[in-house]
Design an enzyme around this catalytic site. Sequence first.
Site, PDB file in Angstrom:
ATOM      1  CE  LYS A 198      -3.577   2.292   2.696  1.00 32.96           C
ATOM      2  NZ  LYS A 198      -4.457   2.178   3.866  1.00 32.96           N
ATOM      3  CE  LYS A 251      -6.118   1.881  -0.377  1.00 30.89           C
ATOM      4  NZ  LYS A 251      -6.588   1.906   0.964  1.00 30.89           N
TER       5      LYS A 251
HETATM    6  C1  PBG Z   1      -6.860   3.559   5.566  1.00 32.39           C
HETATM    7  C2  PBG Z   1      -7.392   3.305   4.205  1.00 32.39           C
HETATM    8  C3  PBG Z   1      -7.195   4.088   3.068  1.00 32.39           C
HETATM    9  C4  PBG Z   1      -7.976   3.552   2.063  1.00 32.39           C
HETATM   10  C5  PBG Z   1      -8.572   2.408   2.568  1.00 32.39           C
HETATM   11  N1  PBG Z   1      -8.206   2.261   3.918  1.00 32.39           N
HETATM   12  C6  PBG Z   1      -6.349   5.222   2.717  1.00 32.39           C
HETATM   13  C7  PBG Z   1      -5.618   6.074   3.598  1.00 32.39           C
HETATM   14  O1  PBG Z   1      -6.221   7.061   4.086  1.00 32.39           O
HETATM   15  O2  PBG Z   1      -4.424   5.854   3.794  1.00 32.39           O
HETATM   16  C8  PBG Z   1      -8.077   4.155   0.695  1.00 32.39           C
HETATM   17  C9  PBG Z   1      -9.212   3.783  -0.130  1.00 32.39           C
HETATM   18  C10 PBG Z   1      -9.510   4.696  -1.243  1.00 32.39           C
HETATM   19  O3  PBG Z   1      -8.838   5.717  -1.489  1.00 32.39           O
HETATM   20  O4  PBG Z   1     -10.470   4.387  -1.950  1.00 32.39           O
HETATM   21  N2  PBG Z   1      -6.010   2.658   6.109  1.00 32.39           N
HETATM   22 ZN    ZN Z   2      -5.549   3.541   8.227  1.00 32.00          ZN
END
Ligand code: PBG
Ligand code: ZN
Length: 326
Positions: A198, A251
């Site tokens: 991520k 992601k």
């Molecule tokens: C948090 C989280 C995020 C997303 C899913 N869980 C992002 C973040 O704020 O770091 C992103 C999902 C999206 O942008 O659609 N852990």
């Molecule tokens: Zn988070």
Amino acid sequence: MFPIHRPRRLRSHPQIRRMVRETVLTANDLIYPLFAVPGASVAKEVKSMPGVYQLSVDKIVEEAKEVYDLGIPGIILFGIPEDKDTEATGAWHDCGIVQQAATVVKAAVPDLIVITDTCLCEYTTHGHCGYLQVGDLSGRVLNDPTLELLRKTAVAQAKAGADIIAPSGMMDGFVQAIRQGLDEAGYQDIPIMSYAAKYASAYYGPFRDAAESAPQFGDRRTYQMDPGNAREALKEIALDIAEGADMLMVKPALAYMDVIWRVKEATNLPVAAYNVSGEYAMIKAAALNGWIDEERIVMETLTSFKRAGADLILTYHAKDAVRWLG
Ligand code: PBG
Ligand code: ZN
């Protein structure tokens, strides 16, 4: 000299194109994200994500039924709690908003797979994905104390009926900690879908509106990955596999197709791609302006994630995509 090889022969008729098509998107590939908020009969559209709503639990159930009837196999739940605190109580409490939503969805639509996002950022006052030293404004999340809270969160989610646990906070050792917690609590059969690679991405902007989870100071670069790194993604997935992950996620998706491909090549586990909020918002904005053909752009994009190696795609386009599949 005329060419001997004529690839165009196989493009000459729609039926031949159908016969030789390598990648075909199906409803089976899709997971639909939902945002649960406190209250009743609440459906509040997220400004930067047209067509996406914060929903109270009663509305989540209606939505879950619709998703199931469309043939989408699963949803992923995020929660916006009544109150935030430094311990992220709303994440791990048995009455937490995601636990409430999971319970009622499983009661109403037992065959819909409920995945729960396991992170703390929606539940902490500072908006970081873990525990901070009190008074620390650097945003340097303390890794090991965070693992304890994540473990509690995962167990509470499993107890509420979650079918799959999806930890997204990028803490070191989070898969192992959660696996251990689940096993000790008797949930040996609940799989973990790890957000293994991520990235610290600007594409999460609209999500932070939807989940009200923007960090109040600092940023997430001490725990999420640097966009320049692909080999490091292979290190992250190797660790998560060793720690017991059942599925791996990359992601964001669009700007990281090479990472999806590399992860797919490096493992036999199912690979998920998260088509994130900013990717959705860009397509929606252009479509609402009449600048692009939304249906064709969405289907091409989702098919391309699959071609790049994604077995599963988490996407806010899921319901539309299934309708367009016909
Ligand atoms: C948090 C989280 C995020 C997303 C899913 N869980 C992002 C973040 O704020 O770091 C992103 C999902 C999206 O942008 O659609 N852990
Ligand atoms: Zn988070």
